[in-house]
Write a protein that holds these residues in place. Structure first.
Motif, PDB file in Angstrom:
ATOM      1  N   ALA A 100      76.369  35.250  10.475  1.00 15.60           N
ATOM      2  CA  ALA A 100      75.894  34.385   9.395  1.00 15.60           C
ATOM      3  C   ALA A 100      75.006  35.143   8.412  1.00 15.60           C
ATOM      4  O   ALA A 100      74.886  34.758   7.248  1.00 15.60           O
ATOM      5  CB  ALA A 100      75.117  33.209   9.988  1.00 15.60           C
ATOM      6  N   ALA A 101      74.375  36.200   8.876  1.00 16.50           N
ATOM      7  CA  ALA A 101      73.445  36.924   8.013  1.00 16.50           C
ATOM      8  C   ALA A 101      74.109  38.108   7.321  1.00 16.50           C
ATOM      9  O   ALA A 101      73.691  38.520   6.238  1.00 16.50           O
ATOM     10  CB  ALA A 101      72.251  37.412   8.841  1.00 16.50           C
ATOM     11  N   PHE A 102      75.120  38.677   7.941  1.00 18.20           N
ATOM     12  CA  PHE A 102      75.780  39.871   7.411  1.00 18.20           C
ATOM     13  C   PHE A 102      77.278  39.563   7.425  1.00 18.20           C
ATOM     14  O   PHE A 102      77.993  39.839   8.382  1.00 18.20           O
ATOM     15  CB  PHE A 102      75.444  41.069   8.307  1.00 18.20           C
ATOM     16  N   ALA A 103      77.719  38.949   6.332  1.00 16.42           N
ATOM     17  CA  ALA A 103      79.090  38.434   6.289  1.00 16.42           C
ATOM     18  C   ALA A 103      80.082  39.560   6.033  1.00 16.42           C
ATOM     19  O   ALA A 103      79.706  40.684   5.713  1.00 16.42           O
ATOM     20  CB  ALA A 103      79.191  37.382   5.186  1.00 16.42           C
ATOM     21  N   VAL A 104      81.342  39.249   6.164  1.00 14.12           N
ATOM     22  CA  VAL A 104      82.403  40.214   5.847  1.00 14.12           C
ATOM     23  C   VAL A 104      82.218  40.658   4.401  1.00 14.12           C
ATOM     24  O   VAL A 104      82.014  39.830   3.503  1.00 14.12           O
ATOM     25  CB  VAL A 104      83.794  39.574   6.046  1.00 14.12           C
ATOM     26  N   GLY A 105      82.229  41.970   4.175  1.00 10.90           N
ATOM     27  CA  GLY A 105      82.034  42.495   2.829  1.00 10.90           C
ATOM     28  C   GLY A 105      80.588  42.859   2.532  1.00 10.90           C
ATOM     29  O   GLY A 105      80.311  43.500   1.526  1.00 10.90           O
ATOM     30  N   HIS A 106      79.668  42.455   3.403  1.00 13.25           N
ATOM     31  CA  HIS A 106      78.280  42.888   3.192  1.00 13.25           C
ATOM     32  C   HIS A 106      78.152  44.379   3.504  1.00 13.25           C
ATOM     33  O   HIS A 106      78.866  44.914   4.344  1.00 13.25           O
ATOM     34  CB  HIS A 106      77.332  42.087   4.095  1.00 13.25           C
ATOM     35  N   ALA A 107      77.231  45.019   2.816  1.00 19.05           N
ATOM     36  CA  ALA A 107      77.050  46.455   2.996  1.00 19.05           C
ATOM     37  C   ALA A 107      75.580  46.785   2.860  1.00 19.05           C
ATOM     38  O   ALA A 107      74.816  46.041   2.238  1.00 19.05           O
ATOM     39  CB  ALA A 107      77.849  47.234   1.954  1.00 19.05           C
ATOM     40  N   ALA A 108      75.184  47.887   3.442  1.00 17.51           N
ATOM     41  CA  ALA A 108      73.783  48.308   3.348  1.00 17.51           C
ATOM     42  C   ALA A 108      73.705  49.817   3.451  1.00 17.51           C
ATOM     43  O   ALA A 108      74.535  50.449   4.104  1.00 17.51           O
ATOM     44  CB  ALA A 108      72.968  47.671   4.472  1.00 17.51           C
ATOM     45  N   VAL A 109      72.717  50.373   2.784  1.00 18.24           N
ATOM     46  CA  VAL A 109      72.355  51.767   3.016  1.00 18.24           C
ATOM     47  C   VAL A 109      71.123  51.698   3.901  1.00 18.24           C
ATOM     48  O   VAL A 109      70.117  51.102   3.525  1.00 18.24           O
ATOM     49  CB  VAL A 109      72.013  52.499   1.707  1.00 18.24           C
ATOM     50  N   PHE A 151      85.544  49.998  -2.451  1.00 23.45           N
ATOM     51  CA  PHE A 151      84.368  50.429  -3.214  1.00 23.45           C
ATOM     52  C   PHE A 151      83.125  49.842  -2.572  1.00 23.45           C
ATOM     53  O   PHE A 151      83.051  48.643  -2.305  1.00 23.45           O
ATOM     54  CB  PHE A 151      84.466  49.962  -4.667  1.00 23.45           C
ATOM     55  N   LEU A 152      82.160  50.692  -2.348  1.00 24.70           N
ATOM     56  CA  LEU A 152      80.924  50.297  -1.701  1.00 24.70           C
ATOM     57  C   LEU A 152      79.813  50.406  -2.743  1.00 24.70           C
ATOM     58  O   LEU A 152      79.586  51.493  -3.286  1.00 24.70           O
ATOM     59  CB  LEU A 152      80.678  51.288  -0.558  1.00 24.70           C
ATOM     60  N   GLY A 153      79.155  49.300  -3.042  1.00 27.31           N
ATOM     61  CA  GLY A 153      78.031  49.369  -3.977  1.00 27.31           C
ATOM     62  C   GLY A 153      76.860  50.043  -3.293  1.00 27.31           C
ATOM     63  O   GLY A 153      76.374  49.552  -2.281  1.00 27.31           O
ATOM     64  N   GLY A 195      93.244  47.572  -8.963  1.00 26.42           N
ATOM     65  CA  GLY A 195      93.398  46.194  -8.511  1.00 26.42           C
ATOM     66  C   GLY A 195      92.168  45.651  -7.822  1.00 26.42           C
ATOM     67  O   GLY A 195      92.218  44.593  -7.204  1.00 26.42           O
ATOM     68  N   ILE A 196      91.078  46.363  -7.895  1.00 26.10           N
ATOM     69  CA  ILE A 196      89.860  45.902  -7.227  1.00 26.10           C
ATOM     70  C   ILE A 196      88.663  46.044  -8.167  1.00 26.10           C
ATOM     71  O   ILE A 196      88.418  47.126  -8.720  1.00 26.10           O
ATOM     72  CB  ILE A 196      89.603  46.716  -5.950  1.00 26.10           C
ATOM     73  N   ASP A 197      87.948  44.937  -8.362  1.00 27.59           N
ATOM     74  CA  ASP A 197      86.698  44.999  -9.124  1.00 27.59           C
ATOM     75  C   ASP A 197      85.602  45.456  -8.171  1.00 27.59           C
ATOM     76  O   ASP A 197      85.312  44.772  -7.185  1.00 27.59           O
ATOM     77  CB  ASP A 197      86.379  43.616  -9.686  1.00 27.59           C
ATOM     78  N   PRO A 198      85.004  46.597  -8.433  1.00 28.29           N
ATOM     79  CA  PRO A 198      84.015  47.094  -7.464  1.00 28.29           C
ATOM     80  C   PRO A 198      82.718  46.297  -7.453  1.00 28.29           C
ATOM     81  O   PRO A 198      81.868  46.537  -6.594  1.00 28.29           O
ATOM     82  CB  PRO A 198      83.766  48.536  -7.920  1.00 28.29           C
ATOM     83  N   GLY A 199      82.545  45.332  -8.361  1.00 27.54           N
ATOM     84  CA  GLY A 199      81.319  44.534  -8.386  1.00 27.54           C
ATOM     85  C   GLY A 199      80.133  45.363  -8.846  1.00 27.54           C
ATOM     86  O   GLY A 199      80.275  46.520  -9.241  1.00 27.54           O
ATOM     87  N   ASP A 200      78.955  44.738  -8.815  1.00 26.24           N
ATOM     88  CA  ASP A 200      77.741  45.519  -9.131  1.00 26.24           C
ATOM     89  C   ASP A 200      76.629  45.016  -8.240  1.00 26.24           C
ATOM     90  O   ASP A 200      75.847  44.159  -8.599  1.00 26.24           O
ATOM     91  CB  ASP A 200      77.370  45.363 -10.607  1.00 26.24           C
ATOM     92  N   GLY A 201      76.597  45.535  -7.051  1.00 24.68           N
ATOM     93  CA  GLY A 201      75.594  45.113  -6.087  1.00 24.68           C
ATOM     94  C   GLY A 201      75.999  45.622  -4.730  1.00 24.68           C
ATOM     95  O   GLY A 201      77.070  46.208  -4.593  1.00 24.68           O
ATOM     96  N   PRO A 202      75.144  45.413  -3.727  1.00 22.06           N
ATOM     97  CA  PRO A 202      75.503  45.914  -2.403  1.00 22.06           C
ATOM     98  C   PRO A 202      76.668  45.105  -1.850  1.00 22.06           C
ATOM     99  O   PRO A 202      76.660  43.887  -1.905  1.00 22.06           O
ATOM    100  CB  PRO A 202      74.229  45.673  -1.579  1.00 22.06           C
ATOM    101  N   GLY A 203      77.688  45.766  -1.395  1.00 26.05           N
ATOM    102  CA  GLY A 203      78.829  45.054  -0.863  1.00 26.05           C
ATOM    103  C   GLY A 203      80.042  45.962  -0.838  1.00 26.05           C
ATOM    104  O   GLY A 203      80.078  46.984  -1.535  1.00 26.05           O
ATOM    105  N   TRP A 204      80.992  45.584  -0.006  1.00 25.75           N
ATOM    106  CA  TRP A 204      82.229  46.351   0.077  1.00 25.75           C
ATOM    107  C   TRP A 204      83.349  45.499  -0.454  1.00 25.75           C
ATOM    108  O   TRP A 204      83.503  44.345  -0.073  1.00 25.75           O
ATOM    109  CB  TRP A 204      82.511  46.741   1.532  1.00 25.75           C
ATOM    110  N   ARG A 205      84.110  46.046  -1.393  1.00 22.32           N
ATOM    111  CA  ARG A 205      85.265  45.336  -1.928  1.00 22.32           C
ATOM    112  C   ARG A 205      86.446  46.270  -1.885  1.00 22.32           C
ATOM    113  O   ARG A 205      86.370  47.380  -2.419  1.00 22.32           O
ATOM    114  CB  ARG A 205      85.016  44.910  -3.373  1.00 22.32           C
TER     115      ARG A 205
END
Lengths: 201, 994
Positions: free
Chosen positions: A137-146, A72-74, A55-65
């Motif tokens: 504003a710079a690191f919104a909900v769902g943003h992710a980083a290594v 899923f964490l890109g 039920g979750i599209d993991p996307g293709d890029g940095p981010g948490w979904r």
């Protein structure tokens, strides 16, 4: 004779927090963790299969979904870190069935210590180790980083704010580095207070 | 309170809090001040003028400035482990209980033995060291250097460890405003009101800059009050962060700035958990440099006596701190700006004795104002000399008409014009440009995204500075897409601003100081010019002008102007030297922050660490890892005894060892086998599922990179092992191959080092231990699970992997379990092996066992060995391409004369071997020409009964049985050794396949 179960030793030991702790860190236990790496040219297929099954599209890029059950964490192009509540050592098997030949799945349930971090002073504390701009504003909900904290490699992502509007972040660090990361966290929150507990959040 | 008498404190002026008196001591003397004082203002209030002795001539020195550019008033603060020398009293915020001491003087600043240097002054001029200590050459190391070292330096550091903690932190903003004077406040207000994320840093604890030091009116209100209101408004804006006590000390690439926040320097000790200082890296999309300007002194003979201060400092002490710096005050100025002092002091009820203006003509209005106040005006006046050894008592001046005037004053305010504080604008390499109009160097090109506003670019008049700041703030915010409202207009009092450059009064024999901190005089500049060091950069190096910790903030321009005059050039032609970060000194502790002691790098702990620690294991650092080195048994107090027992037990019974730190890499995908064929020298596509194979990797240049095993769990799934040391490097290498060299291969990589705790169970009884452990889960008979077999299984409810691989040369298995179960598994293995006499063993025993078997490890895989050197030449496949295959065939790498791995035993079995010893033929002289190679690894082998070693010996393969010397002059001298094949135990590998 039934075999005795193997005890679990966590990478971190919970400790009492001071009253009014500025930040609270919860070591998430009982998680199923796996890396999913799409095979050549199969990223769309892998995403579709995961979306259909979880039920979750993991996307293709940095981010948490994700949702409460699985996220899923890109982490790199065509690669994700999947973290699920309560599918310890079975998540990788399940995902392997889901993606089939569209991706390679690797079991990682014990490889990472995952911390959920909360508290009004959280951004102030994180700024002492994270070079990234974590302003809402710079690191919104769902943003992710290594990124790196005190020379430890960490995955960092932002979840929805808590009911009181306070920030919630999660952080995953290699199991063997967890102690050093906790030294940094304790040092950085020394003036504000830190409470470390554990649970299946 | 004792010592509470402050004879020079004015009654009603100043921004100090008279309701909060603070007690402090200077050189042991109890004194007092108020909250809001600096150490310098409190000392001046108490009548203390002599604070220190100068660096070279030990001249008595007092307070020259009221800011961070102070070159004279360097004192030592606190005591014990918190002792801190070379602190500028002018920026030290007073706190209750502060202990301060004068420095660079003995026994006291009033009577200092080192002042004898003044008598030697004719010798100690520019170039003294270069000229004097040239000859005889042999004296340099033994006589001159030690003597210079003793005399050099300023202040004395403590040898105790710093008890305080320091922090590093990052901050990000749209607009960074550097300096909270009028221009900075106006800039921050403009950007902040537009909604930009603003950081406003100021090195002072009180924002306002000159608004606090000078008498000003903005929109009908007092300047200091306007600054306080501006601060309050900024503090109320959501995305504005005010950072007082924070010096932005460096400008770096990409809009990154370094800043030092003095979190607790104004407190007796930091609060619980608080750092003393915080080291900030601020990333700003735009920056506004509004750091103001530094007033320049005048260069005249005897211009360094305590009591001679910058005019702006005199005003600041009077207006901001309510301190009258002296009883009888005169002003020497080179422009209208200095005349502010007359009016400001007048407003505070202080009459100036005289104004000495160097210009031939002056605005008659100023003269009239002075005369109305009863102040004598001397036009075209030059100071010829001053008197007063421990503080100014008298000045003698020459007027335009040639008349001599003698003034009995104890304080002289000097106003030589202003130098913009533009250091940050030049940190990325830009040179400032001279402006005749401003009589100053002004920023020319600026770092990307930076604007300079206010006095920092020569706009000294208040109205202009406010306007300039507001415009810079609006432009910066506007560029970033914020909606900017029209700039605010302010009504400000007009002020005199005309400056004529005036540099130097004629020499009288007394020293005229240019650089006060390094004691560089006008004569030194003249000598440099005379001797051909006429470029600004050469002048700096020859005289040390501007090389002190103040970086010549107030001295450089005067020095360059003197040079210009002496060499007949203008200022633009002479130019200026470069400013480099940091703007003001930064403590090393602040730069280190958390990365101190054991936190210099992280420590990685294995899953069995707690278990090993509880057993009393000794640990060793292996990269970031801590690994158990050995496990002492009760009664063992010698490590060699412990290690020998562990190694012997593995050979005779069974041992268990945590090998989790070895790198583990998951390789999956349809092309996984082809990928491995390319990265390993040997072939893996032929490896059956359920088997492992030893593999060797070369670098592109043909040298060995790493070795390990690859186990095949499925057609498209392998798990590799690497050495502990190279785990990260190999992973990086494989990713490079996957992404860059062979992107067409469908293969995926994942590090699983953290996921699996892996235990090696080795020894003739290891199979029995595993049978007890695994029960019916697996048939471990040699036929069913032979050497190099591998399998996945579920054991006690968790996924597990078993490999029959061996590093010890014994029958051995490696059991991998999820890391959270590593400790429980170690306990289970120990329990299963208890009756069989199992022992845990550490890295030292691993070393013994592998040296006995001649297995290469870190000391042999040292980046300079080839596969053939290590006896692994047959592993280079000739049937396929692999990384390193071409360059491994270079003549230099296939030369039969290369050193080859051999085993070495001492001829005298009682002799000890040392790694690092070099090999020589018997009777050969110890020289590089005769060097045959070196000993790479040694161990005491309980199996052999003597020390044994591995080494790389030239043509080693053809020298088996020969004797050579292991030459080791830094330890035991030398040992005669016999060369053998590098296998000391079970050369046929029978035990392995048992």
């Amino acid at each position: 004779m039934p075999e005795p179960a193997l005890a679990v030793t966590l990478p971190l030991t919970p400790r009492a927090g001071e009253p009014g702790a500025g930040i609270r860190a919860t070591l998430r236990t009982g998680l199923g963790i796996a890396t999913v790496h799409a095979r050549r040219g199969k990223t769309p297929l892998a995403r579709t299969r995961i979306a259909d099954a979880c039920g979750i599209d993991p996307g293709d890029g940095p981010g948490w979904r994700g949702d409460a059950a699985i996220g899923f964490l890109g982490t790199a192009p065509h690669a994700w870190l999947a973290i699920a509540t309560g599918q310890r050592h079975s998540l990788s098997r399940r995902l392997r069935e889901v993606v089939d030949a569209a991706a390679s799945v690797t079991e990682q349930s014990d490889a990472l210590a995952v911390l959920r971090l909360r508290g009004a002073a959280l951004r102030e504390v994180l700024a002492k180790g994270v070079a990234l701009d974590l302003h809402p504003a710079a690191f919104a909900v769902g943003h992710a980083a290594v990124t790196g904290i005190a020379h430890c490699r960490v995955h960092l992502w932002r979840l929805a704010d808590d009911h009181g509007g306070g920030p919630v972040f999660e952080m995953a660090v290699g199991r063997s580095h967890a102690g050093s990361l906790m030294d940094w966290l304790a040092d950085s929150s020394a003036a504000l207070g830190l409470e470390l507990d554990q649970g299946s959040v | 309170m004792p010592g509470s008498f402050q004879p020079n404190r004015l009654r009603d002026t100043g921004l100090v809090d008279r309701a909060r008196p603070l007690a402090f001591r200077f050189d042991g003397r109890p004194l007092s001040g108020f909250a809001g004082d600096t150490l310098a203002s409190a000392l001046l209030a108490s009548g203390v003028r002599l604070l220190a002795r100068s660096f070279k001539y030990h001249r008595p020195r007092g307070v020259l400035t009221a800011g961070s550019e102070e070159p004279n008033a360097l004192v030592t603060l606190r005591d014990g482990a918190r002792l801190e020398p070379n602190t500028r009293a002018t920026v030290t915020e007073l706190f209750d209980g502060l202990e301060a001491r004068s420095q660079n003087c003995w026994p006291s600043p009033a009577f200092d033995v080192g002042a004898v240097n003044t008598l030697l002054a004719p010798l100690l001029v520019a170039g003294f060291y270069y000229k004097t200590f040239m000859w005889p050459a042999a004296f340099w190391e033994r006589v001159y250097e030690p003597a210079i070292r003793r005399a050099a330096g300023l202040g004395t550091a403590t040898h105790a460890a710093d008890p305080d903690r320091y922090e590093a932190a990052w901050a990000h903003c749209d607009v960074l405003v550097i300096g909270a004077g009028p221009a900075g406040l106006a800039a921050a207000l403009a950007a902040g009101r537009a909604g930009a994320r603003v950081i406003l840093c100021d090195e002072d604890f009180l924002p306002g800059g000159r608004l606090n030091g000078d008498r000003h009116e903005i929109d009908g209100q007092d300047g200091a009050a306007w600054a306080a209101r501006a601060r309050d408004e900024l503090a109320g804006l959501r995305d504005v962060r005010l950072m007082p006590r924070t010096t932005v000390f460096g400008c770096y690439d990409g809009g990154t700035f370094g800043a030092l926040e003095r979190v607790a320097d104004h407190l007796p000790a930091p609060g619980i958990g608080e750092p003393r200082q915080r080291y900030w890296r601020i990333v700003a999309r735009r920056s506004i440099l509004a750091a103001g300007a530094h007033e320049r002194p005048l260069v005249f003979p005897g211009n360094d006596r305590p009591g001679i201060m910058l005019a702006s400092a005199v005003r600041t002490y009077v207006r901001r701190f309510g301190v009258r710096p002296g009883r009888r005050i005169a002003l020497a100025t080179a422009g209208d700006d200095g005349w502010k002092t007359l009016l400001d002091l007048q407003a505070a009820g202080i009459r100036l004795e005289a104004v000495l203006d160097a210009r031939p003509t002056i605005d008659p209005g100023l003269v009239a104002a002075a005369e109305a106040a009863g102040t004598r005006v001397l036009i075209g006046a030059r100071i010829r000399e001053t008197a007063g050894w421990r503080g100014l008592r008298r000045i003698e001046a020459e007027t335009a008409g040639g008349g001599r005037v003698r003034l009995d004053v104890d304080t002289l305010a000097m106003a030589g014009g202003w130098s913009p504080a533009l250091a940050l604008a030049t940190h990325l390499g830009a040179r400032p440009a001279w402006s005749d109009a401003a009589a100053a160097f002004l920023p020319a090109e600026t770092p990307p995204g930076m604007r300079v506003a206010g006095a920092a670019r020569g706009h000294h008049a208040l109205g202009r500075a406010l306007e300039d700041g507001a415009e810079a703030g609006s432009l910066a915010a506007g560029e970033l897409g914020f909606r900017v409202s029209p700039a605010e207009r302010h009504r400000t009092d007009d002020e005199p601003a005309g400056t004529a450059p005036f540099w130097h009064c004629r020499e009288t024999g007394a020293k005229a100081f240019v650089d006060f901190q390094h004691d560089v005089t006008a004569r030194d500049v003249a000598i440099a010019a005379q001797e051909g060091f006429g470029a600004a950069e050469l002048l700096k190096r020859y005289t040390t002008l501007g090389m002190a910790t103040d970086q010549g903030k107030i001295s450089n321009v005067n020095g360059h102007a003197l040079l210009a005059g002496l060499t007949g050039r203008n200022m633009a032609e002479v130019g200026t030297t470069m400013f480099r970060p940091p703007f003001t000194p930064v403590a090393i502790g602040a730069i280190a922050g958390f990365s101190r002691g054991r936190h210099v790098r992280p420590t990685r702990l294995t899953a069995t660490h707690g278990w090993a620690a509880a057993r009393g294991a000794s640990f060793v650092e292996a990269g970031e890892w801590l690994r158990a080195r050995w496990y002492p048994a009760p009664g063992e107090d010698d490590w060699l005894e412990t290690v020998s027992r562990e190694a012997r037990t593995v050979r005779s019974r069974v041992g268990v060892c945590d090998v989790s730190t070895l790198g583990k890499i998951d390789v999956q995908g349809p092309d996984a086998a082809r990928f491995l064929d390319f990265v390993y020298t040997n072939t893996f596509s032929t490896l059956p599922v359920g088997k492992a194979r030893y593999g060797l990797m070369l670098r592109e240049d043909g040298f060995v990179m790493d070795d390990g095993t690859a186990a095949r769990f499925a057609h498209d799934h392998f798990v590799l092992s690497t050495t502990t040391a190279n785990a990260g490097k190999v992973m990086q290498h494989l990713e490079h191959v996957r992404q860059v060299l062979r992107p067409e291969l469908d293969v995926q990589l994942a590090s699983v080092t953290e996921q699996w705790a892996q235990l090696a169970i080795a020894g003739p009884l290891s199979r029995k231990v595993l049978e007890r452990l695994l029960g019916d889960a697996l048939d471990l008979a040699d036929a069913a699970f032979p050497f190099m077999a591998c399998t996945e299984l579920t054991w006690r409810g968790v996924p597990a992997r078993l490999f029959r691989v061996s590093f010890s040369g014994e029958l051995a298995f490696e059991l991998a379990v999820p890391a959270d179960h590593g400790e429980a598994t170690m306990q289970a293995v120990m329990t299963a092996g208890e009756e069989l006499g199992i022992t845990p063993y550490g890295t030292e025993a691993i070393g013994v066992l592998r040296v006995e078997k001649g297995h290469a490890a870190g000391a042999e895989l040292n980046g300079t060995t080839t596969a053939a050197d290590l006896g692994l030449g047959r592993m280079l496949s000739r049937k396929k391409d692999f990384i390193g295959s071409v360059l491994a065939r270079r003549p230099g790498l296939t030369d039969p004369g290369r050193p080859r791995l051999v085993g070495l035993r001492p001829v005298d079995p009682g002799a000890r071997l040392h790694a690092g010893a070099h090999f020589l033929d018997l009777g050969a002289a110890p020289s590089l020409d005769n060097d045959l190679g070196h000993m790479t690894s040694v161990a005491f082998s309980p199996a052999v009964g003597s020390w044994i070693g591995l080494g790389l010996v030239a043509r080693g393969g053809s020298r088996i049985g020969q004797r050579i010397r292991a030459f080791d002059p830094v330890r035991d001298g030398e040992v005669e050794v016999e060369i053998g094949w590098p296998v000391f135990v079970d050369p046929k590998g029978v035990r392995l396949r048992a």
